[in-house]
Design a protein around this motif. Sequence first.
Motif, PDB file in Angstrom:
ATOM      1  N   GLY A   1       2.329  -1.055  -3.980  1.00  0.00           N
ATOM      2  CA  GLY A   1       2.256  -0.958  -2.524  1.00  0.00           C
ATOM      3  C   GLY A   1       1.282  -1.968  -1.956  1.00  0.00           C
ATOM      4  O   GLY A   1       1.573  -2.651  -0.972  1.00  0.00           O
ATOM      5  N   ALA A   2       0.133  -2.085  -2.602  1.00  0.00           N
ATOM      6  CA  ALA A   2      -0.878  -3.044  -2.147  1.00  0.00           C
ATOM      7  C   ALA A   2      -0.329  -4.458  -2.227  1.00  0.00           C
ATOM      8  O   ALA A   2      -0.485  -5.256  -1.301  1.00  0.00           O
TER       9      ALA A   2
ATOM     10  N   GLY B   1       1.605  -5.678   0.543  1.00  0.00           N
ATOM     11  CA  GLY B   1       0.898  -5.853   1.809  1.00  0.00           C
ATOM     12  C   GLY B   1       0.742  -4.568   2.607  1.00  0.00           C
ATOM     13  O   GLY B   1       0.297  -4.592   3.749  1.00  0.00           O
ATOM     14  N   LEU B   2       1.097  -3.423   2.014  1.00  0.00           N
ATOM     15  CA  LEU B   2       0.914  -2.148   2.710  1.00  0.00           C
ATOM     16  C   LEU B   2      -0.578  -1.849   2.873  1.00  0.00           C
ATOM     17  O   LEU B   2      -1.348  -2.027   1.937  1.00  0.00           O
ATOM     18  N   SER B   3      -0.952  -1.375   4.048  1.00  0.00           N
ATOM     19  CA  SER B   3      -2.350  -1.027   4.274  1.00  0.00           C
ATOM     20  C   SER B   3      -2.693   0.221   3.466  1.00  0.00           C
ATOM     21  O   SER B   3      -1.808   0.955   3.029  1.00  0.00           O
ATOM     22  N   ALA B   4      -3.991   0.467   3.292  1.00  0.00           N
ATOM     23  CA  ALA B   4      -4.431   1.626   2.514  1.00  0.00           C
ATOM     24  C   ALA B   4      -3.857   2.912   3.122  1.00  0.00           C
ATOM     25  O   ALA B   4      -3.448   3.822   2.402  1.00  0.00           O
TER      26      ALA B   4
ATOM     27  N   TYR C   1       2.878   6.942   2.448  1.00  0.00           N
ATOM     28  CA  TYR C   1       4.247   6.736   1.980  1.00  0.00           C
ATOM     29  C   TYR C   1       4.393   6.733   0.463  1.00  0.00           C
ATOM     30  O   TYR C   1       5.496   6.885  -0.042  1.00  0.00           O
ATOM     31  N   ILE C   2       3.303   6.518  -0.259  1.00  0.00           N
ATOM     32  CA  ILE C   2       3.416   6.473  -1.722  1.00  0.00           C
ATOM     33  C   ILE C   2       2.666   7.640  -2.357  1.00  0.00           C
ATOM     34  O   ILE C   2       3.249   8.471  -3.037  1.00  0.00           O
TER      35      ILE C   2
ATOM     36  N   HIS D   1      -1.056   3.278   4.929  1.00  0.00           N
ATOM     37  CA  HIS D   1       0.377   3.355   4.633  1.00  0.00           C
ATOM     38  C   HIS D   1       0.627   3.718   3.182  1.00  0.00           C
ATOM     39  O   HIS D   1       1.547   4.477   2.873  1.00  0.00           O
TER      40      HIS D   1
END
Lengths: 231, 250
Positions: A131-132, A135-138, A144-145, A140
């Motif tokens: 996820g990181a 580019g997903l923010s912490a 979502y994960i 998000h």
Amino acid sequence: MIFDTALILDSIPKMLFGIGLTFQLLFLSAALGLVLAIILLLMRISGRWYLSAPTMVYIYIFRGTPILVQIFIIYYGLPQLEFVRDSVFWPILREPFGCAILALTLNTGAYVSEILRGGVLGVDRGLKEAGAALGLSARHRFIYITTPIAIRLALPAYSNDVISLMKSTALASTITLLDMMGIARTIVAETYAPYEIFISLMIIYLALTWMIQRSFGWIEKRMSRYVRSEA
Amino acid sequence: MGDGDPANIIELENVDKFFGAFQALKNVSLSVKKGERIVVCGPSGSGKSTLIRCINRLEEHDSGKIVVNGHELTGAVKDIDAVRSEVGMVFQSFNLFPHLTIIKNLMLAPRLVRKSSKSEARDTAMKYLERVKIPEQADKYPSQLSGGQQQRVAIARALCMNPLVMLFDEPTSALDPEMISEVLEVMTDLAREGMTMICVTHEMGFARSVADNVVFMDNGEIVESNPPDAFFEAPKNERTKLFLSQILSH
């Protein structure tokens, strides 16, 4: 001794009058306890000591003492304090029902937050990294994960806790509430037949446990549909 | 912005990385131009994975300088999520989100990070699923796919973000032998189309056919870096020779 089957059949419907109260205690404290548990969890994993340290103390106290003692302290102890009697919460805390809900909520909240933490810690680090890397923010990543996977991991232990909580509601009868346990004790006092009455009560509690187990079994199956076909 | 040579999409200068007392990277310098394809190889524990994990800051380097697409990754990087969204990464263990279907795995980041509309994200996702040749798996869950298929989905997922550069961290190491070629094929196509790539891999055939430069690492250092012909035919360093003899002999 003579085992009176008729008395069992006769007393079960009477005790069922208390099932509404048992359900109220169960659902209300389960719901409030879950909210409390999520708040405690977020504080615990915030990475800030001034948030996580108090939760650890809280959890230690409520997991480390008998729930009966907690109920007694809240019911008999709090009214002794003047600021409690003067507070806006007094209308709730002067009622045994409010006290029972409070005690059950505080207790289950401590347990459930640890159960949820287990779920969060069980989420594969690689998934969070994926996820990181996208580019997903912490935030998000957490929503979502981590959260959906943690819920599935925590569910079996959580269903255990709901069953525990359901059984704990019987302790409310010690502070005058007429839940199923309270009614049973009243009938025993009238009939002097503790054996039959409490066996009837067991049957009802077992039926409730079965219902809770089945419900969670269904939810678990639904939430795990993506892992079932694992080769 | 504007550090180093602007032609370089990635620049590492004298990078050190420690895990406790263990030094995983020793004074590593590397620059990657747009369109360049780098293969990194070396024995296990040599720092290859750490190297590429530092490039999108899954690991933080301890000293030296890393510049990715003009952003310096040092100290507290505020726009790290933005930098990462331009850098695609493929992991050894695929790391597909198990609770989401394939198509939703591909749509998640474009929806959340790029704010794409649902239909836009879906179209992009299907386009890349077709490129990795498994559009028919769109509505399945990752656990229903073979390893090779999962890794191709992982590549497609990274491509959906339209990255400037792709990092591959031993993408075929967790695969059964018969599935390796389907993943390498996708990677080779990608290289032919001009994608900038850094691949940590032991697939020397792949390195030979697509790499502009092969980098050999050992003990956290870059020991040798050369175009594939020179690297395989005339390795200079003794450690490189030893490694190649071990890996090419079977």
